[in-house]
Design a protein around this motif. Structure first.
Motif, PDB file in Angstrom:
ATOM      1  N   GLY A  20       0.789  -1.230   0.000  1.00 36.13           N
ATOM      2  CA  GLY A  20       0.000   0.000   0.000  1.00 36.13           C
ATOM      3  C   GLY A  20       0.815   1.271   0.000  1.00 36.13           C
ATOM      4  N   GLN A  21       2.096   1.187   0.378  1.00 34.74           N
ATOM      5  CA  GLN A  21       2.939   2.373   0.381  1.00 34.74           C
ATOM      6  C   GLN A  21       3.059   2.982  -1.012  1.00 34.74           C
ATOM      7  N   VAL A  22       2.906   2.145  -2.039  1.00 30.49           N
ATOM      8  CA  VAL A  22       3.078   2.631  -3.398  1.00 30.49           C
ATOM      9  C   VAL A  22       2.075   3.730  -3.736  1.00 30.49           C
ATOM     10  N   TYR A  23       0.877   3.687  -3.159  1.00 29.68           N
ATOM     11  CA  TYR A  23      -0.148   4.661  -3.499  1.00 29.68           C
ATOM     12  C   TYR A  23       0.159   6.033  -2.888  1.00 29.68           C
ATOM     13  N   ASP A  24       0.573   6.057  -1.628  1.00 32.34           N
ATOM     14  CA  ASP A  24       0.959   7.319  -1.016  1.00 32.34           C
ATOM     15  C   ASP A  24       2.146   7.938  -1.750  1.00 32.34           C
ATOM     16  N   ASP A  25       3.152   7.101  -2.054  1.00 29.33           N
ATOM     17  CA  ASP A  25       4.336   7.629  -2.727  1.00 29.33           C
ATOM     18  C   ASP A  25       3.996   8.148  -4.122  1.00 29.33           C
ATOM     19  N   SER A  26       3.188   7.407  -4.860  1.00 30.58           N
ATOM     20  CA  SER A  26       2.814   7.851  -6.206  1.00 30.58           C
ATOM     21  C   SER A  26       2.028   9.151  -6.155  1.00 30.58           C
ATOM     22  N   PHE A  27       1.142   9.262  -5.176  1.00 34.59           N
ATOM     23  CA  PHE A  27       0.344  10.484  -5.081  1.00 34.59           C
ATOM     24  C   PHE A  27       1.229  11.697  -4.801  1.00 34.59           C
ATOM     25  N   THR A  28       2.241  11.528  -3.948  1.00 33.84           N
ATOM     26  CA  THR A  28       3.206  12.605  -3.703  1.00 33.84           C
ATOM     27  C   THR A  28       3.910  12.998  -4.997  1.00 33.84           C
ATOM     28  N   VAL A  29       4.293  12.004  -5.789  1.00 33.67           N
ATOM     29  CA  VAL A  29       4.958  12.260  -7.066  1.00 33.67           C
ATOM     30  C   VAL A  29       4.049  13.071  -7.988  1.00 33.67           C
ATOM     31  N   LEU A  30       2.794  12.667  -8.090  1.00 35.13           N
ATOM     32  CA  LEU A  30       1.877  13.347  -8.995  1.00 35.13           C
ATOM     33  C   LEU A  30       1.653  14.799  -8.581  1.00 35.13           C
ATOM     34  N   LEU A  31       1.499  15.038  -7.293  1.00 35.73           N
ATOM     35  CA  LEU A  31       1.259  16.406  -6.827  1.00 35.73           C
ATOM     36  C   LEU A  31       2.474  17.289  -7.061  1.00 35.73           C
ATOM     37  N   PHE A  32       3.665  16.784  -6.750  1.00 36.19           N
ATOM     38  CA  PHE A  32       4.876  17.578  -6.948  1.00 36.19           C
ATOM     39  C   PHE A  32       5.077  17.878  -8.434  1.00 36.19           C
ATOM     40  N   GLU A  33       4.945  16.855  -9.265  1.00 37.83           N
ATOM     41  CA  GLU A  33       5.163  17.057 -10.699  1.00 37.83           C
ATOM     42  C   GLU A  33       4.069  17.916 -11.314  1.00 37.83           C
ATOM     43  N   LEU A  34       2.841  17.812 -10.815  1.00 42.03           N
ATOM     44  CA  LEU A  34       1.759  18.659 -11.320  1.00 42.03           C
ATOM     45  C   LEU A  34       2.101  20.133 -11.171  1.00 42.03           C
ATOM     46  N   ARG A  35       2.518  20.533  -9.996  1.00 42.86           N
ATOM     47  CA  ARG A  35       2.832  21.950  -9.766  1.00 42.86           C
ATOM     48  C   ARG A  35       3.966  22.408 -10.684  1.00 42.86           C
ATOM     49  N   GLU A  36       5.024  21.623 -10.759  1.00 42.46           N
ATOM     50  CA  GLU A  36       6.178  22.035 -11.558  1.00 42.46           C
ATOM     51  C   GLU A  36       5.885  21.996 -13.053  1.00 42.46           C
ATOM     52  N   GLU A  37       5.320  20.915 -13.512  1.00 43.44           N
ATOM     53  CA  GLU A  37       5.174  20.726 -14.950  1.00 43.44           C
ATOM     54  C   GLU A  37       3.999  21.494 -15.532  1.00 43.44           C
ATOM     55  N   MET A  38       2.955  21.707 -14.732  1.00 44.04           N
ATOM     56  CA  MET A  38       1.879  22.572 -15.195  1.00 44.04           C
ATOM     57  C   MET A  38       2.402  23.982 -15.397  1.00 44.04           C
ATOM     58  N   GLY A  39       3.238  24.451 -14.459  1.00 43.18           N
ATOM     59  CA  GLY A  39       3.823  25.777 -14.616  1.00 43.18           C
ATOM     60  C   GLY A  39       4.657  25.874 -15.878  1.00 43.18           C
ATOM     61  N   LYS A  40       5.468  24.867 -16.149  1.00 42.19           N
ATOM     62  CA  LYS A  40       6.298  24.884 -17.361  1.00 42.19           C
ATOM     63  C   LYS A  40       5.421  24.927 -18.608  1.00 42.19           C
ATOM     64  N   TYR A  41       4.357  24.125 -18.612  1.00 40.40           N
ATOM     65  CA  TYR A  41       3.472  24.128 -19.771  1.00 40.40           C
ATOM     66  C   TYR A  41       2.820  25.489 -19.958  1.00 40.40           C
ATOM     67  N   LEU A  42       2.260  26.038 -18.892  1.00 40.49           N
ATOM     68  CA  LEU A  42       1.549  27.313 -19.012  1.00 40.49           C
ATOM     69  C   LEU A  42       2.485  28.433 -19.458  1.00 40.49           C
ATOM     70  N   ARG A  43       3.721  28.385 -19.028  1.00 43.46           N
ATOM     71  CA  ARG A  43       4.677  29.419 -19.449  1.00 43.46           C
ATOM     72  C   ARG A  43       5.092  29.246 -20.909  1.00 43.46           C
ATOM     73  N   SER A  44       4.808  28.066 -21.477  1.00 47.33           N
ATOM     74  CA  SER A  44       5.195  27.813 -22.870  1.00 47.33           C
ATOM     75  C   SER A  44       4.145  28.260 -23.869  1.00 47.33           C
ATOM     76  N   ILE A  45       2.912  28.511 -23.410  1.00 45.33           N
ATOM     77  CA  ILE A  45       1.845  28.825 -24.356  1.00 45.33           C
ATOM     78  C   ILE A  45       1.868  30.313 -24.702  1.00 45.33           C
ATOM     79  N   PRO A  46       1.479  30.661 -25.933  1.00 46.75           N
ATOM     80  CA  PRO A  46       1.405  32.076 -26.313  1.00 46.75           C
ATOM     81  C   PRO A  46       0.341  32.798 -25.493  1.00 46.75           C
ATOM     82  N   LYS A  47       0.442  34.109 -25.445  1.00 52.86           N
ATOM     83  CA  LYS A  47      -0.568  34.901 -24.761  1.00 52.86           C
ATOM     84  C   LYS A  47      -1.905  34.678 -25.438  1.00 52.86           C
TER      85      LYS A  47
END
Length: 512
Positions: free
Chosen positions: A320-347
């Motif tokens: 069951g530890q895999v689910y907590d760890d994966s969820f942490t990964v998704l949340l951390f990467e969401l914040r970072e990678e969503m920001g990178k994507y949004l900064r890449s789009i034209p106005k």
């Protein structure tokens, strides 16, 4: 991070994302045209069905936008690999023609004038991009109480087999559209279950490839660890054909450069695929507690035995530890990678400010709560914004990938000397409920380990419960994508169950 069962179950039922392809596939391949000659669905026919069943009638809300002139493009494709076949694309994947919104009003004007590499490669292979499909907003990563298939842009996608029941998510529109005959095939994206759950519940084939087979560039992200795009179609062969057009190296998505012995053709040999003497592990603990689903699955297992497979029962519960760890990964990467994507789009056009970070999206939702948060909030977004500990993230990522891959799938394949694992994909569709959110049976299925480890997962229709489709899942080792497709194609030939046709009616009407 410790999560309660409701949060874990809500997330690991849905989320989603991404895709690219090699130019060699654009050339005509021997036998490809003959394989699809009798299956060509004219774009005009698809558009007419969309107009009758999506824009009117039962109003499935599966398609957000489409090109009414698509047939003209189809007619000029000639003898290309995909021969002008109409294909729908999930609306978190960029196309030149339409905005890419992820279902959110915050991106309603996000017209980037870019094709994701997977889209460019499909065009190069002769496929016609017919339009964009609805999805669970932000690929179901916004809140624990979301309703799969709902977005502020597209409304609620309805299941064509029972329009008062859910289409699962987040690739809801893509699965419903293929089932309804709105296109030859569609592209979905998955982080954890978004292709496979949707395909199973809508009664179509869905394939989540190994992460790295398909590029993720120009697709709105959740997680670089787990995101991938994949095909959804009526048959395994059609899904394999589309996968060949999508898959390929992309220098700007480094993980695609790590694929060993990359194939160009995923269709060759599928017609001759055999399970004779192949050992398959049956995940007994993941059949779940729905007796009707178990009965359908037992018929599918008997079909596998008739195909010559040797079935090996496996009793296993994941760490069951895999689910907590994966969820942490998704949340951390969401914040970072969503920001990178949004900064890449034209106005974007219009007076609204173009969002450039997850914090901007949170602020937009708060300011537009009457439309964006009428039915559910943004709890996952808010947790992700606070998930900033990189060391904890890196530890969680290492743990999650190891547990799901080496200590689960790899271990089971080796310990039991089997080539594949099988389980029911999901239970039947549940009633739509925008007030209370999704109400699925979390005891059924074994998709999370493949999603977390980045391994292939194929779902194939295996029958129905009270005319609601259910699928069987095939799992294999990392990079065994072609072999998993072979297993699914071999099963299709021996499947004895009758598959339901979409009714485009309310399921409850059958019991009234």
């Amino acid at each position: 991070m410790t999560l309660n069962n409701r949060m874990l179950t809500a997330f690991f039922s849905s989320a989603c994302i991404l895709g690219v392809t090699g130019p060699a596939f654009a050339q005509e391949q021997s036998g490809t045209i003959a394989r699809i000659e009798q299956k060509v669905s004219h774009a005009d026919d698809a558009i007419e069905r969309i107009r009758q069943l999506d824009d009117a009638g039962p109003m499935l809300n599966a398609v957000i936008a489409y090109n009414p002139e698509a047939q003209a493009l189809s007619d000029i494709m000639g003898k290309t690999a995909l021969r002008g076949m109409p294909i729908l694309v999930k609306d978190n994947i960029e196309t030149i023609e339409w905005p890419t919104t992820a279902g959110s009003l915050a991106l309603k004007n996000n017209l980037t004038h870019r094709d994701a590499p997977l889209v460019a490669n499909i065009r190069a292979a002769g496929g016609v991009i017919l339009g964009k499909t609805n999805l669970s907003e932000w690929a179901n990563i916004r809140d624990s109480k979301s309703t799969s298939g709902w977005s502020a842009i597209g409304g609620l996608t309805r299941n064509p087999h029972a329009i008062d029941r859910n289409s699962c998510g987040s690739s809801s529109g893509s699965g419903a559209a293929v089932a309804a005959g709105f296109a030859w095939a569609a592209i979905g994206t998955e982080t954890n279950g978004s292709i496979t759950c949707t395909a199973s519940i809508n009664g179509v084939v869905g394939f989540k490839p190994s992460v790295g087979l398909v590029s993720r560039r120009h697709i709105i992200p959740i997680s670089s660890t787990q995101d991938t795009a994949g095909p959804m179609a009526k048959t395994v062969t059609d899904a394999a054909l589309l996968l060949g057009a999508m898959a390929g190296e992309d220098p700007q998505d480094a993980v695609t450069l790590t694929v060993p012995n990359r194939r160009l053709d995923y269709v060759a040999g599928l017609n001759e695929a055999s399970l004779h003497g192949v050992r398959i592990g049956v995940m007994r603990n993941q059949i779940g507690d729905n007796g009707d689903v178990e009965a359908v699955f037992e018929v599918a297992l008997a079909d596998l035995q008739r195909a010559g497979a040797v079935l090996v029962d496996i009793e296993f519960e994941p760490n069951g530890q895999v689910y907590d760890d994966s969820f942490t990964v998704l949340l951390f990467e969401l914040r970072e990678e969503m920001g990178k994507y949004l900064r890449s789009i034209p106005k974007m056009d219009g007076p609204a400010q173009t969002p450039r970070s997850l914090a901007d999206l949170i602020a937009f939702n708060s300011a537009n709560s009457d439309t964006e948060m009428r039915y559910f909030g943004q709890g996952f977004f808010q947790i992700a914004e606070r998930t900033t500990d990189r060391a904890a993230y890196e530890t969680a990522r290492t743990n999650a990938v190891r547990i799901a891959g080496e200590e689960t799938i790899d271990m089971l394949l080796a310990k039991h000397n089997v080539t594949y694992l099988v389980a029911p994909t999901r239970g039947p569709s549940w009633p739509n409920d925008l007030v209370n959110g999704d109400n699925f049976n979390g005891s059924i299925g074994f998709g999370s380990p493949s999603a977390i480890a980045g391994y292939p997962h194929l779902t194939v229709p295996m029958g129905a419960v009270e005319r609601l489709p259910v699928g069987i899942s095939f799992f294999g080792a990392k990079w065994s994508d072609y072999e998993v497709l072979q297993a699914g194609a071999a099963y299709e030939k021996f499947r004895s169950a009758s598959l339901p046709e979409p009714s485009f009616e309310r399921w409850s009407s059958a019991t009234e």
